[in-house]
Design a protein around this motif. Structure first.
Motif, PDB file in Angstrom:
ATOM      1  N   MET A  19       0.760  -1.328   0.088  1.00 59.96           N
ATOM      2  CA  MET A  19       0.038   0.014  -0.079  1.00 59.96           C
ATOM      3  C   MET A  19       0.885   1.361   0.024  1.00 59.96           C
ATOM      4  O   MET A  19       0.701   2.257  -0.654  1.00 59.96           O
ATOM      5  CB  MET A  19      -0.919   0.049   1.202  1.00 59.96           C
ATOM      6  N   ILE A  20       1.950   1.381   0.718  1.00 59.65           N
ATOM      7  CA  ILE A  20       2.762   2.562   0.950  1.00 59.65           C
ATOM      8  C   ILE A  20       3.559   2.631  -0.474  1.00 59.65           C
ATOM      9  O   ILE A  20       3.450   3.599  -0.781  1.00 59.65           O
ATOM     10  CB  ILE A  20       3.827   2.230   2.063  1.00 59.65           C
ATOM     11  N   ILE A  21       4.053   1.539  -0.906  1.00 55.30           N
ATOM     12  CA  ILE A  21       4.626   1.530  -2.352  1.00 55.30           C
ATOM     13  C   ILE A  21       3.572   1.970  -3.449  1.00 55.30           C
ATOM     14  O   ILE A  21       4.131   2.818  -4.368  1.00 55.30           O
ATOM     15  CB  ILE A  21       5.303   0.317  -2.696  1.00 55.30           C
ATOM     16  N   ASN A  33      -0.782  -1.376 -10.878  1.00 54.98           N
ATOM     17  CA  ASN A  33      -1.845  -2.088 -10.808  1.00 54.98           C
ATOM     18  C   ASN A  33      -1.710  -3.541 -10.364  1.00 54.98           C
ATOM     19  O   ASN A  33      -2.710  -3.850  -9.908  1.00 54.98           O
ATOM     20  CB  ASN A  33      -1.840  -2.347 -12.727  1.00 54.98           C
ATOM     21  N   PHE A  34      -0.560  -4.281 -10.281  1.00 51.11           N
ATOM     22  CA  PHE A  34      -0.230  -5.141  -9.742  1.00 51.11           C
ATOM     23  C   PHE A  34      -0.549  -5.020  -8.140  1.00 51.11           C
ATOM     24  O   PHE A  34      -1.371  -5.919  -7.352  1.00 51.11           O
ATOM     25  CB  PHE A  34       1.222  -5.544  -9.767  1.00 51.11           C
ATOM     26  N   ILE A  35      -0.224  -3.992  -7.257  1.00 56.25           N
ATOM     27  CA  ILE A  35      -0.506  -3.793  -6.127  1.00 56.25           C
ATOM     28  C   ILE A  35      -1.879  -3.466  -5.848  1.00 56.25           C
ATOM     29  O   ILE A  35      -2.400  -4.217  -5.028  1.00 56.25           O
ATOM     30  CB  ILE A  35       0.418  -2.636  -5.580  1.00 56.25           C
ATOM     31  N   PHE A  36      -2.495  -2.805  -6.793  1.00 51.40           N
ATOM     32  CA  PHE A  36      -3.995  -2.239  -6.399  1.00 51.40           C
ATOM     33  C   PHE A  36      -4.876  -3.513  -6.858  1.00 51.40           C
ATOM     34  O   PHE A  36      -6.016  -3.501  -6.541  1.00 51.40           O
ATOM     35  CB  PHE A  36      -4.312  -0.847  -7.266  1.00 51.40           C
ATOM     36  N   ILE A 264       0.363   2.021  11.395  1.00 51.32           N
ATOM     37  CA  ILE A 264       1.084   2.386  10.047  1.00 51.32           C
ATOM     38  C   ILE A 264      -0.038   3.014   9.029  1.00 51.32           C
ATOM     39  O   ILE A 264       0.509   4.119   8.570  1.00 51.32           O
ATOM     40  CB  ILE A 264       1.877   1.229   9.631  1.00 51.32           C
ATOM     41  N   LEU A 265      -1.160   2.684   9.142  1.00 46.11           N
ATOM     42  CA  LEU A 265      -2.066   3.148   8.397  1.00 46.11           C
ATOM     43  C   LEU A 265      -2.267   4.700   8.579  1.00 46.11           C
ATOM     44  O   LEU A 265      -2.445   5.364   7.601  1.00 46.11           O
ATOM     45  CB  LEU A 265      -3.480   2.335   8.170  1.00 46.11           C
ATOM     46  N   CYS A 266      -2.526   4.757   9.744  1.00 41.86           N
ATOM     47  CA  CYS A 266      -2.788   6.184  10.420  1.00 41.86           C
ATOM     48  C   CYS A 266      -1.506   7.190  10.091  1.00 41.86           C
ATOM     49  O   CYS A 266      -1.554   8.186   9.645  1.00 41.86           O
ATOM     50  CB  CYS A 266      -2.795   6.070  11.937  1.00 41.86           C
ATOM     51  N   TYR A 267      -0.285   6.807  10.465  1.00 40.54           N
ATOM     52  CA  TYR A 267       0.964   7.715   9.932  1.00 40.54           C
ATOM     53  C   TYR A 267       1.042   7.769   8.429  1.00 40.54           C
ATOM     54  O   TYR A 267       1.347   8.804   8.051  1.00 40.54           O
ATOM     55  CB  TYR A 267       2.250   6.998  10.737  1.00 40.54           C
ATOM     56  N   HIS A 268       0.836   6.830   7.731  1.00 42.86           N
ATOM     57  CA  HIS A 268       0.897   6.688   6.398  1.00 42.86           C
ATOM     58  C   HIS A 268      -0.120   7.958   5.743  1.00 42.86           C
ATOM     59  O   HIS A 268       0.140   8.821   4.992  1.00 42.86           O
ATOM     60  CB  HIS A 268       0.603   5.515   5.581  1.00 42.86           C
ATOM     61  N   ILE A 302       8.337   7.936   7.392  1.00 41.06           N
ATOM     62  CA  ILE A 302       7.190   8.280   8.166  1.00 41.06           C
ATOM     63  C   ILE A 302       6.141   7.234   8.498  1.00 41.06           C
ATOM     64  O   ILE A 302       5.634   7.028   9.714  1.00 41.06           O
ATOM     65  CB  ILE A 302       6.293   9.588   7.602  1.00 41.06           C
ATOM     66  N   SER A 303       5.932   6.426   7.685  1.00 40.25           N
ATOM     67  CA  SER A 303       4.798   5.266   7.759  1.00 40.25           C
ATOM     68  C   SER A 303       5.497   4.204   8.548  1.00 40.25           C
ATOM     69  O   SER A 303       4.630   3.568   9.046  1.00 40.25           O
ATOM     70  CB  SER A 303       4.708   4.993   6.221  1.00 40.25           C
ATOM     71  N   LEU A 304       6.686   4.003   8.744  1.00 38.40           N
ATOM     72  CA  LEU A 304       7.221   2.722   9.271  1.00 38.40           C
ATOM     73  C   LEU A 304       8.010   2.988  10.755  1.00 38.40           C
ATOM     74  O   LEU A 304       7.994   2.414  11.768  1.00 38.40           O
ATOM     75  CB  LEU A 304       8.022   1.996   8.558  1.00 38.40           C
ATOM     76  N   ILE A 305       8.879   4.199  10.640  1.00 36.57           N
ATOM     77  CA  ILE A 305       9.522   4.404  11.914  1.00 36.57           C
ATOM     78  C   ILE A 305       8.978   5.119  12.777  1.00 36.57           C
ATOM     79  O   ILE A 305       8.781   4.767  13.996  1.00 36.57           O
ATOM     80  CB  ILE A 305      11.030   5.260  11.461  1.00 36.57           C
TER      81      ILE A 305
END
Length: 320
Positions: A19-21, A33-36, A264-268, A302-305
């Motif tokens: 999702m982040i990528i 498209n692969f991710i989504f 992680i979803l919140c920070y992302h 931001i999203s992980l650390i």
């Protein structure tokens, strides 16, 4: 205390990392498209995998704590950032986005181009999805069929007519995936024969090349084939996770990420909000210019650390 399922947590970690990528700048079309093709259905499916019948009171209490609370807190923080930056118009638009829980840019006749709330749309969608599905499971034995029909109708209304507030329609859209997870857990559709799985992967690859699935925008061409492909994509990540769990250090990191996907979803979401809306207040006055890859790296930081620091700070506070 019941032990967590390591494989499921690793699968969730793969989903949240993808999702982040998927929100990176300059991502090639086929990779995106692969991710989504499966990354958000994956979370509905895995949530449905752990479905257990509950009273409506317990469903609401659990949803308020685990889904509604992080949605509202993250949204509130975004509005505070707007007010701190002195952008009151953006704060007003953000409030509208919060009410509508708009995670994409659908093309309805009414309500197109609503303010964007970010990926936390998933919290409200899953909130309603769990409530609706619990009702279906209680009222009918044909819950998968009804889930499919309701998801189809919601997708059509959301795509071509109007998006309803509070993420209700996206919650309806998620029903079919949530039901898939429930079926999976009860071994009604799995394990797949090798020949069926290979056929499913071929369909999935075709969908990656010629279709597009984005629940937040009610965008799903090649429907319902894309729904089937999303399940195959999720199941493929699950099989990969079963192999990864035996790789000591990688599995440990992914296990932690999988346990903390909501945080992680919140920070992302905060990252996306800052760089889509108020980055010029933070960077331009200091003549800071970032290229797309620097921004992508900052996305990961931001999203992980920050969630990692968050968890450790909360743990230390609880000790005192």
């Amino acid at each position: 205390m019941k032990q967590r399922d390591t494989v499921i947590d690793i699968t969730k970690a793969i989903g949240i990392l993808l999702m982040i990528i998927g929100h990176w700048n300059g991502l090639p079309y086929l990779i995106r498209n692969f991710i989504f093709s499966f990354h958000m259905p994956l979370f509905f499916i895995l949530s449905g995998y752990f479905y257990k019948p509950k009273s409506f009171k317990n469903v609401f209490v659990s949803g308020n704590k685990n889904l509604l609370k992080p949605y509202l807190l993250t949204s509130l923080f975004c509005i505070i950032l707007c007010l701190t930056a002195g952008n009151f118009n953006l704060a007003k638009l953000k409030f509208i986005g919060i009410i509508m829980s708009n995670g994409g840019w659908p093309n309805e006749i009414f309500g197109a181009n609503l303010p964007y709330i970010g990926p936390i749309w998933f919290f409200l969608a899953l909130y309603w999805c769990k409530i609706f599905y619990n009702y279906l499971r209680e009222k009918t034995k044909h819950y998968f069929l009804y889930s499919f029909l309701i998801s189809t109708i919601a997708l059509i209304i959301g795509k071509y007519v109007v998006n309803l507030p509070f993420g209700i329609l996206t919650g309806f859209c998620g029903l079919v995936f949530y039901s898939m997870g429930d079926y999976w857990r009860n071994k009604i559709i799995l394990p797949l024969k090798k020949s069926y799985f290979i056929f499913g992967c071929i369909i999935w690859m075709i969908c990656i090349c010629v279709a597009h699935l984005e629940l937040a925008s009610f965008d799903c061409n090649l429907y319902p084939i894309s729904m089937f492909a999303a399940f195959i994509g999720t199941y493929s990540m699950y099989l990969i996770s079963k192999k990864i769990q035996h790789i000591k250090y990688i599995s440990k990191v992914l296990y932690w990420i999988g346990k903390n996907t909501s945080l992680i979803l919140c920070y992302h979401t905060l990252y996306l909000f800052i760089f889509l809306n108020i980055k010029h207040y933070l960077l331009e006055p200091n003549d800071i210019v970032l290229n797309k890859w620097q921004i992508n790296i900052l996305c990961f930081l931001i999203s992980l650390i920050l969630p990692y620091l968050h968890v450790n700070i909360v743990r230390k506070i609880k000790k005192y």
